[in-house]
Design an enzyme around this catalytic site. Structure first.
Site, PDB file in Angstrom:
ATOM      1  N   CYS A 187     -32.955  11.552  32.228  1.00 23.50           N
ATOM      2  CA  CYS A 187     -33.233  10.735  32.134  1.00 23.50           C
ATOM      3  C   CYS A 187     -32.400   9.364  31.946  1.00 23.50           C
ATOM      4  CB  CYS A 187     -34.097  10.398  31.022  1.00 23.50           C
ATOM      5  SG  CYS A 187     -33.955   8.552  30.801  1.00 23.50           S
ATOM      6  N   ASP A 239     -27.938  -7.392  -4.104  1.00 26.70           N
ATOM      7  CA  ASP A 239     -28.898  -7.314  -3.628  1.00 26.70           C
ATOM      8  C   ASP A 239     -27.843  -5.839  -3.264  1.00 26.70           C
ATOM      9  OD1 ASP A 239     -30.855  -6.344  -3.092  1.00 26.70           O
ATOM     10  OD2 ASP A 239     -30.834  -7.298  -0.620  1.00 26.70           O
ATOM     11  N   TYR A 289     -23.025  -7.676 -15.052  1.00 25.01           N
ATOM     12  CA  TYR A 289     -22.987  -8.546 -15.511  1.00 25.01           C
ATOM     13  C   TYR A 289     -24.341  -8.819 -16.541  1.00 25.01           C
ATOM     14  CZ  TYR A 289     -27.264  -6.514 -12.528  1.00 25.01           C
ATOM     15  OH  TYR A 289     -27.765  -5.070 -11.562  1.00 25.01           O
ATOM     16  N   CYS A 345     -37.909   7.552  32.684  1.00 26.52           N
ATOM     17  CA  CYS A 345     -38.145   9.236  34.115  1.00 26.52           C
ATOM     18  C   CYS A 345     -39.531   8.920  34.075  1.00 26.52           C
ATOM     19  CB  CYS A 345     -37.588   9.441  33.374  1.00 26.52           C
ATOM     20  SG  CYS A 345     -37.875  10.298  31.786  1.00 26.52           S
ATOM     21  N   CYS A 361     -42.279   8.045  29.128  1.00 29.58           N
ATOM     22  CA  CYS A 361     -40.777   7.687  29.179  1.00 29.58           C
ATOM     23  C   CYS A 361     -40.868   6.152  29.972  1.00 29.58           C
ATOM     24  CB  CYS A 361     -39.768   8.473  29.704  1.00 29.58           C
ATOM     25  SG  CYS A 361     -37.991   7.535  29.621  1.00 29.58           S
ATOM     26  N   LYS A 404     -28.297 -13.593  -7.906  1.00 25.88           N
ATOM     27  CA  LYS A 404     -28.694 -11.637  -7.518  1.00 25.88           C
ATOM     28  C   LYS A 404     -27.975 -10.726  -6.832  1.00 25.88           C
ATOM     29  CE  LYS A 404     -32.835 -10.430  -8.684  1.00 25.88           C
ATOM     30  NZ  LYS A 404     -33.178  -8.741  -8.043  1.00 25.88           N
ATOM     31  N   ARG A 438     -30.465   3.558 -12.353  1.00 26.92           N
ATOM     32  CA  ARG A 438     -31.586   3.148 -13.148  1.00 26.92           C
ATOM     33  C   ARG A 438     -32.714   4.318 -13.446  1.00 26.92           C
ATOM     34  NH1 ARG A 438     -36.195   0.310 -12.643  1.00 26.92           N
ATOM     35  NH2 ARG A 438     -36.603  -0.957 -14.090  1.00 26.92           N
ATOM     36  N   LYS A 468     -29.777 -16.834 -17.663  1.00 27.51           N
ATOM     37  CA  LYS A 468     -30.299 -16.434 -18.973  1.00 27.51           C
ATOM     38  C   LYS A 468     -30.337 -16.843 -20.092  1.00 27.51           C
ATOM     39  CE  LYS A 468     -28.562 -11.663 -16.397  1.00 27.51           C
ATOM     40  NZ  LYS A 468     -27.196 -11.501 -16.126  1.00 27.51           N
ATOM     41  N   ASP A 528       0.851  -1.420   0.175  1.00 26.43           N
ATOM     42  CA  ASP A 528       0.033  -0.328  -0.152  1.00 26.43           C
ATOM     43  C   ASP A 528       1.123   1.060   0.296  1.00 26.43           C
ATOM     44  OD1 ASP A 528      -2.147  -1.980  -0.261  1.00 26.43           O
ATOM     45  OD2 ASP A 528      -3.087  -1.390   2.289  1.00 26.43           O
ATOM     46  N   LYS A 564     -35.826 -16.075  -6.578  1.00 23.10           N
ATOM     47  CA  LYS A 564     -35.833 -15.076  -5.432  1.00 23.10           C
ATOM     48  C   LYS A 564     -35.771 -16.073  -4.474  1.00 23.10           C
ATOM     49  CE  LYS A 564     -37.289 -10.695  -5.265  1.00 23.10           C
ATOM     50  NZ  LYS A 564     -36.442  -9.193  -4.644  1.00 23.10           N
ATOM     51  N   SER A 591     -36.282  -4.156 -15.911  1.00 21.41           N
ATOM     52  CA  SER A 591     -36.253  -4.827 -14.909  1.00 21.41           C
ATOM     53  C   SER A 591     -36.496  -6.901 -15.040  1.00 21.41           C
ATOM     54  CB  SER A 591     -37.639  -4.571 -13.559  1.00 21.41           C
ATOM     55  OG  SER A 591     -38.856  -5.284 -14.495  1.00 21.41           O
ATOM     56  N   CYS A 613     -38.265  10.812  24.251  1.00 18.15           N
ATOM     57  CA  CYS A 613     -37.834  11.762  25.674  1.00 18.15           C
ATOM     58  C   CYS A 613     -37.692  12.808  25.915  1.00 18.15           C
ATOM     59  CB  CYS A 613     -37.569  10.718  26.632  1.00 18.15           C
ATOM     60  SG  CYS A 613     -36.895  11.079  28.243  1.00 18.15           S
ATOM     61  N   PHE A 618       2.048   1.946  -3.851  1.00  8.89           N
ATOM     62  CA  PHE A 618       1.417   2.634  -3.943  1.00  8.89           C
ATOM     63  C   PHE A 618       0.764   4.162  -3.907  1.00  8.89           C
ATOM     64  CE2 PHE A 618      -3.437   3.696  -5.114  1.00  8.89           C
ATOM     65  CZ  PHE A 618      -3.802   2.649  -6.367  1.00  8.89           C
ATOM     66  N   GLU A 652     -26.238 -16.703 -12.402  1.00  8.84           N
ATOM     67  CA  GLU A 652     -26.007 -16.064 -11.840  1.00  8.84           C
ATOM     68  C   GLU A 652     -26.369 -15.381 -11.037  1.00  8.84           C
ATOM     69  OE1 GLU A 652     -26.061 -12.488 -14.356  1.00  8.84           O
ATOM     70  OE2 GLU A 652     -25.292 -13.754 -16.473  1.00  8.84           O
TER      71      GLU A 652
HETATM   72  S1  IVH Z   1     -29.903  -9.057 -15.294  1.00 12.03           S
HETATM   73  C1  IVH Z   1     -32.608  -7.611 -18.251  1.00 12.03           C
HETATM   74  N1  IVH Z   1     -28.005 -10.091 -13.592  1.00 12.03           N
HETATM   75  O1  IVH Z   1     -31.711  -7.383 -10.227  1.00 12.03           O
HETATM   76  C2  IVH Z   1     -31.512  -7.591 -17.547  1.00 12.03           C
HETATM   77  N2  IVH Z   1     -29.790  -8.560 -12.898  1.00 12.03           N
HETATM   78  O2  IVH Z   1     -35.134  -7.176 -11.127  1.00 12.03           O
HETATM   79  C3  IVH Z   1     -30.940  -6.824 -16.779  1.00 12.03           C
HETATM   80  N3  IVH Z   1     -30.113  -7.450 -10.185  1.00 12.03           N
HETATM   81  O3  IVH Z   1     -32.611  -4.219 -12.254  1.00 12.03           O
HETATM   82  C4  IVH Z   1     -30.903  -7.708 -15.246  1.00 12.03           C
HETATM   83  N4  IVH Z   1     -28.168  -8.894  -9.883  1.00 12.03           N
HETATM   84  O4  IVH Z   1     -29.937  -4.638 -10.626  1.00 12.03           O
HETATM   85  C5  IVH Z   1     -29.297  -9.026 -14.122  1.00 12.03           C
HETATM   86  N5  IVH Z   1     -26.694 -10.997 -12.588  1.00 12.03           N
HETATM   87  C6  IVH Z   1     -27.488 -10.620 -12.438  1.00 12.03           C
HETATM   88  C7  IVH Z   1     -28.520  -9.744 -11.209  1.00 12.03           C
HETATM   89  C8  IVH Z   1     -29.367  -8.452 -11.497  1.00 12.03           C
HETATM   90  C9  IVH Z   1     -28.629  -7.952  -9.408  1.00 12.03           C
HETATM   91  C10 IVH Z   1     -30.479  -7.187 -10.419  1.00 12.03           C
HETATM   92  C11 IVH Z   1     -31.315  -5.866 -11.493  1.00 12.03           C
HETATM   93  C12 IVH Z   1     -31.961  -5.306 -11.789  1.00 12.03           C
HETATM   94  C13 IVH Z   1     -32.809  -5.972 -10.579  1.00 12.03           C
HETATM   95  C14 IVH Z   1     -33.659  -7.204 -11.942  1.00 12.03           C
END
Ligand code: IVH
Length: 667
Positions: A427, A114, A222, A406, A403, A112, A133, A285, A31, A309, A80, A421, A34, A110
């Site tokens: 207190c 969060d 992704y 107190c 409270c 998902k 988005r 996908k 570090d 999910k 989405s 409170c 760097f 893949e």
């Molecule tokens: S693909 C058209 N891949 O989930 C498809 N989305 O409800 C584009 N997300 O808004 C999305 N992990 O924010 C894709 N491996 C993943 C993801 C992912 C999380 C989120 C993303 C998207 C939401 C879809």
């Protein structure tokens, strides 16, 4: 080698080291090494403003210019995904795809992630824009903030990237960073983020990218879009992206049967618990882009993908009672005491009920069977009541009006969900909580005074506020149980040492609501001493960078209370520091008093931060955008074209850096 060549060489090297460190997890230099290279680049860039480059590694530290976010229309709308909690529906999705394609296909599986989604646009191998988005059609331009995310390449490595393309992914806040951030917010009496997703999206929307830079966000990519992508396979494109420097998940894999897909889902459902960031499902996908195109889109989402999910883990148990906790700022939090129940590997006995509105919405009765969930959140929450199981239950839960500690009548500030409170000075949990905060590490750092000793001192009537601590005599301790002479000496020594703690930390230690360590620092620097701060008006307070009305109102109401002013007086008398140290302060003048000054461009003699400090020290105000009330623009090289245009239109004068320095010198 010319300085220009050295700059280019350093940039290239630093980009590589960044990628090795943040994406590959295998640094080859320390570090320290760097930092040495980065500093060298920084100073060369300062000497050669003509070499300015928005994608230089030095741009990652962020800047504190305020910017309202520009709205940008997405070239391809950000749709989405259809989602489901049922494996049966995953099978139906798979069958639908098979029928529609009528040929062999692969599915890329893949995680998902969060977090919050982001779209990155690259031109000629450089990051040119990062957009949230938003509503799917258009989002906020958060490029400056995204540049601070070390895992996102500013300049691509390798070869074969299209001249222009977009790549989408998820910005995440790792659990560790999230926990630390919430600890800091708790210390400042600020509301906590409910989960890393909210924390990540909140952070991306901050105006000050230097704060974003400190929050250690991460990003996984992704989805690649563009006219000339390297391969027909989605998975293959992600692998190419990894070679160009992007972080893509190593856990993604291609499956050619539904059984392989289910095996992936089951494996991830347990493996994800060991990941350093939050995930909430799996995304499937169709791998071939040609096949994706054939399948097409519905109005809202692609027909070639689906999200499965994970069920948030849930258990049913009995609500035994509701108790109320009073925090150091007086906020009263209702807590549900539950019949102990097993939930994702731990035994849950308590859950937060947050506030009166939530209790009301749930319609809780003592004895009810309630559902407890552990989702992306750390603290389990009650999500509902099993009405079918309601039989011979007790009273409806009603939020208390006094409270529990107190007896003072609780108040509710308009527009806020919490009850308070108001009895700050009488207190017990508020008094003890304030003292614990005062002595904590980032405040006065009197680490020999732990919660138990504070409890003892309080119970024996030796302290009832933070100023009392400074009049404790060593012999006072002799009356306390379990207190040796050595510990007593240590406490007295630590109290004495705390007299040297700088003003900004003393200010933080006071525990004013919403005044965390960073805010305290800004206020201390802007006002210089406690008297100026105590008498500051709303207008003066909000003129300070990053201080909004909420914080300003809290500061004003704190110092409006005579008891707080009295406390400050006693602390001053005890010898605590209530002004910024002379050497830091320098000479303050009124030279720029009443002036609003915009800083724009790249400078040769000082950094932007230094110029900002000079403006403030001389009584001026640094503002982010040009308006008709702007006094002048401190203009460096390469000033932004939109600012320049606006300045010309409004007739705002440009002052070069030499002229500005001369102005201050001549007084
Ligand atoms: S693909 C058209 N891949 O989930 C498809 N989305 O409800 C584009 N997300 O808004 C999305 N992990 O924010 C894709 N491996 C993943 C993801 C992912 C999380 C989120 C993303 C998207 C939401 C879809």
């Amino acid at each position: 080698m010319t300085p220009q060549e050295r700059i280019l060489q350093l940039r290239k090297e630093l980009h590589e080291h960044n990628h090795r460190y943040y994406v590959l997890n295998s640094p080859v230099i320390s570090d320290y090494e760097f930092d040495v290279l980065l500093k060298e680049l920084q100073s060369l860039e300062e000497e050669h403003p003509e070499m300015y480059d928005a994608t230089s590694p030095t741009q990652r530290v962020g800047s504190d210019i305020t910017k309202e976010f520009k709205q940008v229309v997405h070239k391809y709308p950000m749709l989405s995904l259809g989602n489901t909690y049922s494996k049966e529906e995953v099978r139906e999705f798979y069958e639908r795809v098979r029928k529609n394609l009528n040929e062999d296909f692969e599915i890329c599986c893949e995680l998902k992630f969060d977090g919050t989604s982001i779209s990155l646009v690259y031109e000629d191998g450089r990051l040119v824009r990062a957009v949230t988005r938003g509503d799917g059609e258009k989002g906020d331009d958060v490029t400056a903030n995204v540049k601070t995310i070390r895992t996102i390449p500013l300049v691509l490595a390798g070869e074969g990237w299209p001249k222009e393309f977009e790549i989408r992914g998820e910005v995440l806040m790792p659990w560790k960073v999230f926990d630390r951030l919430n600890e800091e917010r708790a210390a400042a009496g600020e509301p906590l983020f409910a989960n890393p997703r909210n924390a990540a999206s909140g952070t991306l929307k901050l105006q000050d990218s230097s704060v974003v830079s400190k929050r250690s966000l991460d990003a996984y990519l992704y989805f690649m879009l563009g006219e000339q992508l390297p391969a027909d396979g989605h998975y293959e494109n992600l692998m190419a992206a990894a070679k160009w420097g992007f972080k893509v998940s190593e856990l993604a894999c291609k499956c050619s049967t539904i059984d392989e897909v289910f095996a992936f889902i089951d494996r991830m459902d347990s493996e994800r618990k060991n990941l350093p960031y939050a995930t909430d499902g799996i995304v499937l996908k169709v791998n071939s882009l040609r096949q994706q195109k054939n399948l097409g889109y519905t109005a809202k989402s692609p027909r070639w993908a689906i999200a499965y999910k994970f069920q948030a883990e849930r258990a049913a148990t009995r609500l035994n009672s509701v108790t109320y906790q009073v925090g150091r700022t007086g906020v009263v939090t209702p807590v549900a005491n539950l019949e102990p129940v097993q939930l994702s590997g731990t035994i849950v006995k308590r859950a937060s009920l947050h506030n009166a509105d939530i209790i009301e919405k749930l319609g809780l009765c003592i004895g009810d069977t309630v559902f407890v969930e552990k989702g992306g959140e750390i603290i389990p929450k009650i999500t509902g009541v099993d009405l079918d199981a309601r039989f011979m239950v007790g009273d409806k839960v009603r939020f208390i009006d006094k409270c529990p500690e107190c007896g003072a009548a609780l108040v509710r500030i308009e527009g806020e969900a919490a009850h308070y409170c108001p009895n700050e000075t009488g207190c017990p949990p508020q008094i003890k909580g304030k003292i614990e905060h005062f002595v904590s590490r980032d405040a006065m750092n009197i680490d020999t005074l732990g919660p138990e000793t504070i409890e003892l001192l309080f119970n024996y009537g030796l302290i009832s506020d933070v100023a009392d601590m400074y009049s404790i005599q060593p012999e006072d301790f002799m009356f306390l149980p379990r207190m040796g002479a050595k510990s007593a000496d240590n406490i007295v020594a630590a109290l004495k040492a705390s007299l040297n703690v700088p003003f900004e930390r003393v200010l933080f230690a006071l525990g004013i609501r919403f005044v965390g360590a960073t805010v305290a620092k800004r206020l201390a620097r802007a006002f210089g001493n406690i008297n100026a701060l105590m008498d500051a008006s709303m207008e003066q307070l909000v003129a300070v960078d990053e201080i909004g009305e909420r914080i300003a109102a809290s500061v004003i109401s704190y110092f409006a209370k005579p008891s707080n002013r009295k406390l400050v007086e006693r602390l001053i008398a005890a010898g605590l520091k209530f002004e910024v140290a002379q050497e830091e302060q320098g000479e303050r003048t009124d030279l720029l008093s009443g002036m609003s000054i915009v800083i724009s461009g790249v400078f040769a003699h000082h950094s932007r931060d230094e110029y900002k400090a000079m403006i403030e020290k001389n009584g001026g105000k640094n503002v982010g955008s040009v308006s008709k009330s702007t006094s002048f623009i401190l203009a460096g090289e390469n000033m932004g074209p939109s600012k320049l245009e606006k300045a010309q239109k409004l007739g705002v004068r440009l002052v070069g850096e030499e002229e500005f320095l001369a102005m201050l010198q001549q007084g």
